[in-house]
Design an enzyme around this catalytic site. Structure first.
Site, PDB file in Angstrom:
ATOM      1  N   THR A 150      23.284 -47.510  54.654  1.00 40.79           N
ATOM      2  CA  THR A 150      22.701 -47.080  53.381  1.00 40.79           C
ATOM      3  C   THR A 150      21.366 -47.791  53.246  1.00 40.79           C
ATOM      4  O   THR A 150      21.311 -49.006  53.066  1.00 40.79           O
ATOM      5  CB  THR A 150      23.621 -47.422  52.206  1.00 40.79           C
ATOM      6  OG1 THR A 150      24.841 -46.694  52.328  1.00 40.79           O
ATOM      7  CG2 THR A 150      22.964 -47.059  50.878  1.00 40.79           C
ATOM      8  N   LYS A 207      22.922 -40.214  49.198  1.00 38.22           N
ATOM      9  CA  LYS A 207      23.709 -41.434  48.996  1.00 38.22           C
ATOM     10  C   LYS A 207      23.275 -42.150  47.724  1.00 38.22           C
ATOM     11  O   LYS A 207      24.102 -42.721  47.000  1.00 38.22           O
ATOM     12  CB  LYS A 207      23.571 -42.365  50.206  1.00 38.22           C
ATOM     13  CG  LYS A 207      24.386 -43.654  50.103  1.00 38.22           C
ATOM     14  CD  LYS A 207      25.888 -43.392  49.970  1.00 38.22           C
ATOM     15  CE  LYS A 207      26.681 -44.690  49.779  1.00 38.22           C
ATOM     16  NZ  LYS A 207      26.795 -45.501  50.995  1.00 38.22           N
ATOM     17  N   LYS A 249      22.300 -53.871  46.020  1.00 39.35           N
ATOM     18  CA  LYS A 249      21.336 -53.476  47.048  1.00 39.35           C
ATOM     19  C   LYS A 249      21.112 -51.978  47.009  1.00 39.35           C
ATOM     20  O   LYS A 249      19.965 -51.491  47.035  1.00 39.35           O
ATOM     21  CB  LYS A 249      21.831 -53.922  48.429  1.00 39.35           C
ATOM     22  CG  LYS A 249      20.873 -53.637  49.587  1.00 39.35           C
ATOM     23  CD  LYS A 249      21.123 -52.308  50.289  1.00 39.35           C
ATOM     24  CE  LYS A 249      22.422 -52.321  51.080  1.00 39.35           C
ATOM     25  NZ  LYS A 249      22.563 -51.076  51.890  1.00 39.35           N
TER      26      LYS A 249
END
Length: 288
Positions: free
Chosen positions: A96, A171, A239
């Site tokens: 990711t 995502k 994050k």
């Protein structure tokens, strides 16, 4: 097929294992060599001392590491995968990361005559271990058609969503949705606890209706029990949300709720919960 897998974290370790069990010849690299050796003892296959060594001769190179800088290090850095990737190979990044990095890597791979897909996954550690991940993909159709039957070893669904970067953008949307859903669930449980309701019984009822979600089905009871030492860590969620918020600044979208929940996760980190599951949002409401 000859494949390599770079990055054996909680996701990559079982994903690479599924590839080996599916009959592919897998060469793995991990920054901590002992982890790669343990993987080899469990699944067989080969270990490599560098990403370049792992990638040499591979038809498909899979990467699943921590963040943008980690991806650059193992792909375009010294002893990175592109140093030895053969022309006609395919590189699939399951990390990711940012959409900008995906576009950057697509160019770097093209210069080496290597196809590229950005392909972040959803489903968590359990999904990786059970081979039930959902994969969001950006790139060319021909590259996706090559990768899909191989990724089926650990995926329940994979879908090409557009040009390079599209997988990462999808995502981000996934994480935006999760952030809001978990906060809503945390507030509902906090409300129920304050009202002296049997929250487990309430969840049993409302999970059969319009409020149902994966988070409710899989996290409500552990939240009620104050159990958070598992699952997708708050540090990693922050994050991911930082990537989404930065992309929002770039494309002009408004993510007010996402920004707010990100700050709530910062509160959890201050409470020492950086490695707790993302459902630990309840702790800042309940005073745990």
């Amino acid at each position: 097929m000859q494949v390599s897998f770079i990055g054996l974290g909680v996701m990559g370790y079982p994903m690479a294992g599924h590839l080996q069990q599916a009959g592919h010849s897998v060469s793995v690299y991990n920054r901590t060599a002992a982890k790669a050796q343990a993987w080899q003892q469990t699944y067989g296959g080969k270990t490599a001392a560098t990403p370049a060594e792992a990638a040499a001769g591979a038809d498909i190179i899979f990467v699943c590491v921590g963040n943008d800088d980690d991806v650059r290090a193992v792909i375009t850095g010294s002893q990175g995968a592109l140093e030895t990737a053969k022309p006609g190979a395919l590189l699939v990044d399951h990390t990711t990361a940012s959409a900008q990095l995906a576009r950057e890597l697509a160019i770097a791979c093209a210069e080496k005559q290597v196809a590229f897909l950005d392909a972040p996954v959803s489903g968590g550690q359990a999904g990786a271990e059970n081979g039930q991940l959902t994969i969001m993909v950006g790139g060319e159709q021909s590259a996706f058609e090559k990768a899909q039957p191989v990724m089926d070893a650990y995926a329940r669904h994979s879908q090409l969503l557009g040009e390079h970067g599209s997988g990462q953008l999808a995502k981000m949307m996934n994480q935006i949705c999760i952030a809001g859903i978990v906060q809503g669930l945390a507030e509902a449980l906090h409300f129920g606890q304050q009202a002296n309701m049997d929250c487990a019984a309430v969840i049993d009822v409302i999970s059969k209706g319009a409020a149902q979600s994966w988070q409710m089905e899989n996290r409500a009871n552990t939240m009620i029990n104050g159990e958070y030492d598992f699952g997708f860590a708050v540090d990693w969620m922050r994050k991911d949300l930082a990537i989404a918020l930065e992309e929002a600044r770039r494309n002009g979208s408004t993510l007010a709720l996402t920004a707010l929940v990100d700050q709530y996760y910062a509160d959890v980190q201050k409470r020492g919960g950086g490695r707790w599951d993302t459902s630990s949002l309840l702790t800042r409401l309940a005073g745990a």
